[in-house]
Design an enzyme around this catalytic site. Structure first.
Site, PDB file in Angstrom:
ATOM      1  N   LYS A  32       0.897  -1.369  -0.078  1.00  0.00           N
ATOM      2  CA  LYS A  32       0.139   0.114  -0.098  1.00  0.00           C
ATOM      3  C   LYS A  32       0.974   1.436  -0.383  1.00  0.00           C
ATOM      4  CE  LYS A  32      -2.064  -0.867   3.701  1.00  0.00           C
ATOM      5  NZ  LYS A  32      -3.239  -1.273   4.682  1.00  0.00           N
ATOM      6  N   LYS A  49       2.935   2.302   1.954  1.00  0.00           N
ATOM      7  CA  LYS A  49       2.713   2.427   4.403  1.00  0.00           C
ATOM      8  C   LYS A  49       4.148   2.279   4.840  1.00  0.00           C
ATOM      9  CE  LYS A  49      -1.542   2.942   5.770  1.00  0.00           C
ATOM     10  NZ  LYS A  49      -3.331   2.770   6.430  1.00  0.00           N
TER      11      LYS A  49
END
Length: 142
Positions: A44, A46
């Site tokens: 993602k 992140k």
């Protein structure tokens, strides 16, 4: 038994996380929380401060949470809903509309976020504070 499920990273756990989980739990008899793994967060884009095992342990320690499972991919949600006989899928309102396709399998509920707090806000605060110091820890300006 009404089973509720929600998903999240839960990095730098704060009161907004707690309130979301408490509200989710109030909608049913059992709350399952899928905590995003470090590998999935990398997919993602992140970066987390707290590793998966610790984030999962923190969430599991809450009285409103009954079960913690790993979130390994975007695609596991339907399988989780079926496996756990989920009645309602709950997410924060910042995800509104993004999981409506799950309405074929269960109720989809978006809860309002807690104003004034977010992991992004906390990370920005510390990043801004770090800019006030040199690499050797000397205060440059305040």
């Amino acid at each position: 038994m009404k089973t509720i499920i929600t998903y999240g990273t839960f990095d730098l756990f704060h009161v907004g996380h707690l309130r979301l989980l408490e509200r989710a739990r109030s909608l049913g008899d059992r709350l399952i929380v899928a905590v995003s793994t470090d590998d999935f967060n990398a997919v993602k884009g992140k970066n987390t401060v707290i590793p998966y095992s610790s984030r999962a342990e923190i969430v599991a320690g809450l009285g409103c949470v009954d079960v913690v499972i790993p979130e390994n991919s975007w695609d596991q949600k339907v399988e989780d809903i079926v496996q756990w006989s989920v009645h309602s899928f709950v997410m924060g309102s910042d995800w509104r509309g993004k999981f409506d396709h799950l309405k074929d399998h269960c109720n989809v509920i978006y809860l309002n976020r807690t104003n004034g707090v977010s992991t992004t806000m906390i990370k920005k605060f510390f990043s801004d504070e770090a800019a006030n110091f040199s690499d050797d820890g000397i205060l440059l300006h305040s």
